[in-house]
Design an enzyme around this catalytic site. Structure first.
Site, PDB file in Angstrom:
ATOM      1  N   GLU A  87     136.073  85.004  84.128  1.00  0.00           N
ATOM      2  CA  GLU A  87     134.616  84.970  84.290  1.00  0.00           C
ATOM      3  C   GLU A  87     134.133  85.122  85.727  1.00  0.00           C
ATOM      4  O   GLU A  87     134.882  84.897  86.676  1.00  0.00           O
ATOM      5  CB  GLU A  87     134.090  83.656  83.732  1.00  0.00           C
ATOM      6  CG  GLU A  87     134.615  82.480  84.501  1.00  0.00           C
ATOM      7  CD  GLU A  87     134.551  81.173  83.733  1.00  0.00           C
ATOM      8  OE1 GLU A  87     134.777  81.161  82.515  1.00  0.00           O
ATOM      9  OE2 GLU A  87     134.289  80.158  84.366  1.00  0.00           O
ATOM     10  N   CYS A 113     129.901  84.264  92.177  1.00  0.00           N
ATOM     11  CA  CYS A 113     131.132  83.489  92.204  1.00  0.00           C
ATOM     12  C   CYS A 113     132.217  84.320  91.504  1.00  0.00           C
ATOM     13  O   CYS A 113     132.090  84.635  90.321  1.00  0.00           O
ATOM     14  CB  CYS A 113     130.860  82.169  91.489  1.00  0.00           C
ATOM     15  SG  CYS A 113     132.271  81.114  91.407  1.00  0.00           S
ATOM     16  N   CYS A 120     145.683  79.757  86.744  1.00  0.00           N
ATOM     17  CA  CYS A 120     145.975  79.289  88.097  1.00  0.00           C
ATOM     18  C   CYS A 120     147.256  78.461  88.061  1.00  0.00           C
ATOM     19  O   CYS A 120     147.512  77.738  87.106  1.00  0.00           O
ATOM     20  CB  CYS A 120     144.820  78.424  88.608  1.00  0.00           C
ATOM     21  SG  CYS A 120     145.026  77.884  90.307  1.00  0.00           S
ATOM     22  N   CYS A 124     145.230  71.662  89.006  1.00  0.00           N
ATOM     23  CA  CYS A 124     144.427  70.478  89.352  1.00  0.00           C
ATOM     24  C   CYS A 124     144.027  69.711  88.088  1.00  0.00           C
ATOM     25  O   CYS A 124     143.694  70.303  87.064  1.00  0.00           O
ATOM     26  CB  CYS A 124     143.182  70.882  90.126  1.00  0.00           C
ATOM     27  SG  CYS A 124     143.598  71.698  91.669  1.00  0.00           S
ATOM     28  N   CYS A 127     140.454  70.410  86.455  1.00  0.00           N
ATOM     29  CA  CYS A 127     139.964  71.788  86.346  1.00  0.00           C
ATOM     30  C   CYS A 127     140.388  72.429  85.028  1.00  0.00           C
ATOM     31  O   CYS A 127     141.559  72.370  84.658  1.00  0.00           O
ATOM     32  CB  CYS A 127     140.501  72.590  87.518  1.00  0.00           C
ATOM     33  SG  CYS A 127     140.183  74.343  87.389  1.00  0.00           S
ATOM     34  N   GLY A 170     141.084  80.760  89.476  1.00  0.00           N
ATOM     35  CA  GLY A 170     142.241  81.129  90.274  1.00  0.00           C
ATOM     36  C   GLY A 170     142.206  80.619  91.695  1.00  0.00           C
ATOM     37  O   GLY A 170     141.188  80.156  92.201  1.00  0.00           O
ATOM     38  N   GLU A 171     143.376  80.676  92.335  1.00  0.00           N
ATOM     39  CA  GLU A 171     143.512  80.260  93.730  1.00  0.00           C
ATOM     40  C   GLU A 171     143.622  81.543  94.564  1.00  0.00           C
ATOM     41  O   GLU A 171     144.650  82.213  94.549  1.00  0.00           O
ATOM     42  CB  GLU A 171     144.771  79.383  93.864  1.00  0.00           C
ATOM     43  CG  GLU A 171     145.247  79.121  95.276  1.00  0.00           C
ATOM     44  CD  GLU A 171     144.162  78.632  96.235  1.00  0.00           C
ATOM     45  OE1 GLU A 171     143.476  77.638  95.945  1.00  0.00           O
ATOM     46  OE2 GLU A 171     143.994  79.277  97.293  1.00  0.00           O
ATOM     47  N   SER A 202     137.486  80.021  98.905  1.00  0.00           N
ATOM     48  CA  SER A 202     137.681  78.602  98.653  1.00  0.00           C
ATOM     49  C   SER A 202     139.140  78.392  98.242  1.00  0.00           C
ATOM     50  O   SER A 202     139.647  79.066  97.348  1.00  0.00           O
ATOM     51  CB  SER A 202     136.746  78.169  97.520  1.00  0.00           C
ATOM     52  OG  SER A 202     137.056  76.848  97.119  1.00  0.00           O
ATOM     53  N   SER A 225     138.963  72.874  99.347  1.00  0.00           N
ATOM     54  CA  SER A 225     138.749  71.889  98.287  1.00  0.00           C
ATOM     55  C   SER A 225     139.536  70.640  98.648  1.00  0.00           C
ATOM     56  O   SER A 225     140.734  70.569  98.416  1.00  0.00           O
ATOM     57  CB  SER A 225     139.239  72.458  96.944  1.00  0.00           C
ATOM     58  OG  SER A 225     138.349  73.451  96.512  1.00  0.00           O
ATOM     59  N   LEU A 226     138.849  69.678  99.251  1.00  0.00           N
ATOM     60  CA  LEU A 226     139.554  68.492  99.737  1.00  0.00           C
ATOM     61  C   LEU A 226     139.634  67.426  98.647  1.00  0.00           C
ATOM     62  O   LEU A 226     140.702  66.971  98.273  1.00  0.00           O
ATOM     63  CB  LEU A 226     138.847  67.952 100.992  1.00  0.00           C
ATOM     64  CG  LEU A 226     139.621  66.930 101.783  1.00  0.00           C
ATOM     65  CD1 LEU A 226     140.881  67.528 102.377  1.00  0.00           C
ATOM     66  CD2 LEU A 226     138.766  66.331 102.899  1.00  0.00           C
ATOM     67  N   HIS A 227     138.490  67.021  98.142  1.00  0.00           N
ATOM     68  CA  HIS A 227     138.349  66.128  96.978  1.00  0.00           C
ATOM     69  C   HIS A 227     138.861  64.702  97.139  1.00  0.00           C
ATOM     70  O   HIS A 227     138.512  63.827  96.352  1.00  0.00           O
ATOM     71  CB  HIS A 227     138.996  66.721  95.723  1.00  0.00           C
ATOM     72  CG  HIS A 227     138.568  68.114  95.388  1.00  0.00           C
ATOM     73  ND1 HIS A 227     137.333  68.601  95.716  1.00  0.00           N
ATOM     74  CD2 HIS A 227     139.213  69.127  94.757  1.00  0.00           C
ATOM     75  CE1 HIS A 227     137.235  69.858  95.298  1.00  0.00           C
ATOM     76  NE2 HIS A 227     138.352  70.207  94.717  1.00  0.00           N
ATOM     77  N   ASN A 301     131.870  68.061  86.748  1.00  0.00           N
ATOM     78  CA  ASN A 301     131.207  68.601  85.567  1.00  0.00           C
ATOM     79  C   ASN A 301     132.128  68.327  84.371  1.00  0.00           C
ATOM     80  O   ASN A 301     133.198  68.919  84.280  1.00  0.00           O
ATOM     81  CB  ASN A 301     131.058  70.112  85.805  1.00  0.00           C
ATOM     82  CG  ASN A 301     129.953  70.719  84.985  1.00  0.00           C
ATOM     83  OD1 ASN A 301     129.175  70.012  84.354  1.00  0.00           O
ATOM     84  ND2 ASN A 301     129.892  72.026  84.981  1.00  0.00           N
ATOM     85  N   CYS A 344     134.328  76.452  87.013  1.00  0.00           N
ATOM     86  CA  CYS A 344     135.708  76.858  86.819  1.00  0.00           C
ATOM     87  C   CYS A 344     136.263  76.938  85.392  1.00  0.00           C
ATOM     88  O   CYS A 344     136.647  75.918  84.811  1.00  0.00           O
ATOM     89  CB  CYS A 344     136.543  75.832  87.596  1.00  0.00           C
ATOM     90  SG  CYS A 344     137.628  76.582  88.750  1.00  0.00           S
TER      91      CYS A 344
HETATM   92  N1  SAH Z   1     141.137  77.579  93.497  1.00  0.00           N
HETATM   93  C1  SAH Z   1     140.128  77.492  94.481  1.00  0.00           C
HETATM   94  C2  SAH Z   1     138.860  78.193  94.097  1.00  0.00           C
HETATM   95  C3  SAH Z   1     138.439  78.061  92.675  1.00  0.00           C
HETATM   96  S1  SAH Z   1     137.978  76.459  92.132  1.00  0.00           S
HETATM   97  C4  SAH Z   1     139.852  76.047  94.832  1.00  0.00           C
HETATM   98  O1  SAH Z   1     140.328  75.160  94.141  1.00  0.00           O
HETATM   99  O2  SAH Z   1     139.189  75.826  95.834  1.00  0.00           O
HETATM  100  C5  SAH Z   1     136.362  76.369  92.828  1.00  0.00           C
HETATM  101  C6  SAH Z   1     135.736  75.001  92.844  1.00  0.00           C
HETATM  102  O3  SAH Z   1     135.404  74.567  91.517  1.00  0.00           O
HETATM  103  C7  SAH Z   1     136.631  73.951  93.446  1.00  0.00           C
HETATM  104  O4  SAH Z   1     136.026  73.316  94.549  1.00  0.00           O
HETATM  105  C8  SAH Z   1     136.845  73.008  92.313  1.00  0.00           C
HETATM  106  O5  SAH Z   1     136.978  71.748  92.746  1.00  0.00           O
HETATM  107  C9  SAH Z   1     135.596  73.193  91.455  1.00  0.00           C
HETATM  108  N2  SAH Z   1     135.767  72.665  90.089  1.00  0.00           N
HETATM  109  C10 SAH Z   1     136.810  72.805  89.275  1.00  0.00           C
HETATM  110  N3  SAH Z   1     136.616  72.106  88.114  1.00  0.00           N
HETATM  111  C11 SAH Z   1     135.406  71.532  88.240  1.00  0.00           C
HETATM  112  C12 SAH Z   1     134.644  70.670  87.380  1.00  0.00           C
HETATM  113  N4  SAH Z   1     135.079  70.294  86.209  1.00  0.00           N
HETATM  114  N5  SAH Z   1     133.424  70.247  87.828  1.00  0.00           N
HETATM  115  C13 SAH Z   1     132.962  70.635  89.043  1.00  0.00           C
HETATM  116  N6  SAH Z   1     133.641  71.437  89.879  1.00  0.00           N
HETATM  117  C14 SAH Z   1     134.854  71.877  89.487  1.00  0.00           C
HETATM  118 FE1  SF4 Z   2     143.289  76.339  90.529  1.00  0.00          FE
HETATM  119 FE2  SF4 Z   2     141.093  75.796  92.004  1.00  0.00          FE
HETATM  120 FE3  SF4 Z   2     141.248  75.049  89.403  1.00  0.00          FE
HETATM  121 FE4  SF4 Z   2     142.747  73.825  91.226  1.00  0.00          FE
HETATM  122  S1  SF4 Z   2     140.500  73.840  91.121  1.00  0.00           S
HETATM  123  S2  SF4 Z   2     143.469  74.562  89.215  1.00  0.00           S
HETATM  124  S3  SF4 Z   2     143.245  75.509  92.598  1.00  0.00           S
HETATM  125  S4  SF4 Z   2     141.227  77.135  90.184  1.00  0.00           S
END
Ligand code: SAH
Ligand code: SF4
Length: 362
Positions: A87, A113, A120, A124, A127, A170-171, A202, A225-227, A301, A344
């Site tokens: 997407e 986006c 991926c 995570c 995700c 994806g990453e 990102s 993406s620190l989190h 989310n 995502c």
């Molecule tokens: N793989 C890369 C880029 C894609 S993810 C990365 O991880 O940075 C892009 C963003 O979407 C990331 O910051 C991730 O934390 C966020 N994301 C993933 N799942 C999410 C969710 N359920 N709610 C809100 N943001 C989310």
């Molecule tokens: Fe991959 Fe980014 Fe999702 Fe982590 S948040 S699984 S790196 S797409």
């Protein structure tokens, strides 16, 4: 098999066709006119059109569905030539600018986006892209075509400014060669002409690739993406933190060239009861000391595959206020497209389920 025409830089096309100005004409049709039919490229000689038709494919992605959110953002689900789906999201935001007389001009700002992979490998915990595992990298052309199709579908004039974020599925740094090639093709002045400064990668923090990206000197913006602010929690959320921990990621960021007027963005996904406390905000402030950083807080989310919960709005605001008070730039990400799950990988998961249901019923 025919080649994807969006896979080629202008220079590569110039080397393939003579006289070389034909490459510029092709680029103009593809990226300024959004033409997806070689037969309609009027100023090309018949023989060249024939050669292109026989060897190249213009439309490589077909649209499966498009969901439009009440806030105007749109989520596109595309199918690749080999039947995979991924997407892209089109985000429209109101933009206010002052003209030379100080009058407020209301405009619109567009952000696309983009996805860089189907699935991926990073895995995570929060995700939904991660749940399907890794399928394959998108080619440079498949990344570029997302921009063309979104511009075309929304009737955006070629000169209309858009920002790109590689924050879809994806990453991006795990698909380094294709993503950096796509960035160059998209920035080509004869084509889409979207400056690298308007493109943000990102990453979940592949430290050596961040360094490598910095060394390329492309001028792209970086988002991390620190989190989490401690390694134990970060490893729980982003398993790759075991290989490249917070300190290694921050070291790589320090080596990354940042424009004087720009900052590195740190994305912080706020999860209820997990990392939404002020203690974490304090630690974040300390970690980012000395880095030209801005923080973007993203409320988790919720989706069906996840155990986590959305944080209270008030808590997120307090977290942000604390950082701002201490002088750190911090924004709360607007939940664009929340009604269509524009985070995502979520649409694709829904489509997969829908598909499974039909298979069972059929
Ligand atoms: N793989 C890369 C880029 C894609 S993810 C990365 O991880 O940075 C892009 C963003 O979407 C990331 O910051 C991730 O934390 C966020 N994301 C993933 N799942 C999410 C969710 N359920 N709610 C809100 N943001 C989310
Ligand atoms: Fe991959 Fe980014 Fe999702 Fe982590 S948040 S699984 S790196 S797409």
């Amino acid at each position: 098999m025919k080649q994807n025409i969006y896979d080629y830089t202008l220079k590569e096309l110039e080397e393939m066709f003579s006289p070389s100005f034909r490459a510029k004409q092709i680029y103009h049709w593809l990226y300024v006119r959004y033409e997806q039919d070689f037969a309609k490229m009027d100023n090309l000689p018949k023989s060249l059109k024939q050669e292109l038709l026989e060897n190249f494919q213009v439309q490589n992605l077909s649209l499966i569905t498009k969901q439009v959110s009440i806030d105007g953002s749109q989520k596109y689900l595309f199918r690749t030539h080999d039947g995979l789906s991924f997407e892209s999201v089109f985000i429209k935001m109101r933009d206010k600018k002052l003209d030379e007389n100080g009058k407020v001009l209301e405009g619109e700002k567009y952000t696309f986006c983009l996805s860089s992979q189907v699935g991926c490998k990073v895995g995570c915990a929060f995700c939904s892209t991660a749940k399907g595992g890794f399928v394959r990298n998108l080619s440079a052309g498949e990344i570029v075509e997302q921009v063309v199709q979104l511009k075309k579908d929304n009737g955006l004039a070629p000169e209309k400014r858009v920002n790109l974020v590689y924050m879809g599925m994806g990453e991006p740094l795990d698909n380094f060669a294709n993503v950096t090639k796509a960035i160059r093709i998209i920035a080509e002045l004869e084509g889409l002409s979207i400056s690298t400064r308007r493109q943000t990668i990102s990453t979940s923090g592949i430290a050596p690739k961040i360094k490598q990206l910095g060394e390329l000197g492309l001028g792209v913006q970086l988002a991390i993406s620190l989190h989490a602010v401690d390694d134990a929690l970060r490893t729980r959320l982003i398993p790759m933190n075991k290989a490249y921990n917070i300190e290694q990621v921050l070291d790589a960021v320090r080596s990354f060239p940042v424009d004087l007027r720009k900052r590195v963005m740190f994305e912080y996904l706020v999860i209820k009861g997990v990392n939404d406390d002020l203690q974490s905000a304090k630690k974040l402030l300390k970690l980012l000391n000395g880095i030209r950083a801005k923080v973007n807080l993203i409320s988790f989310n919720p989706h069906q595959e996840s155990e986590f919960e959305r944080p209270d709005e008030q808590k997120v605001k307090e977290f942000a206020d604390f950082l701002i008070q201490k002088g750190l730039l911090c924004t709360i990400r607007e939940s664009k497209g929340i009604d269509i799950s524009a985070a995502c990988g979520q649409l694709r998961e829904e489509e997969k389920k829908f598909h499974m249901k039909h298979l069972r019923e059929g």
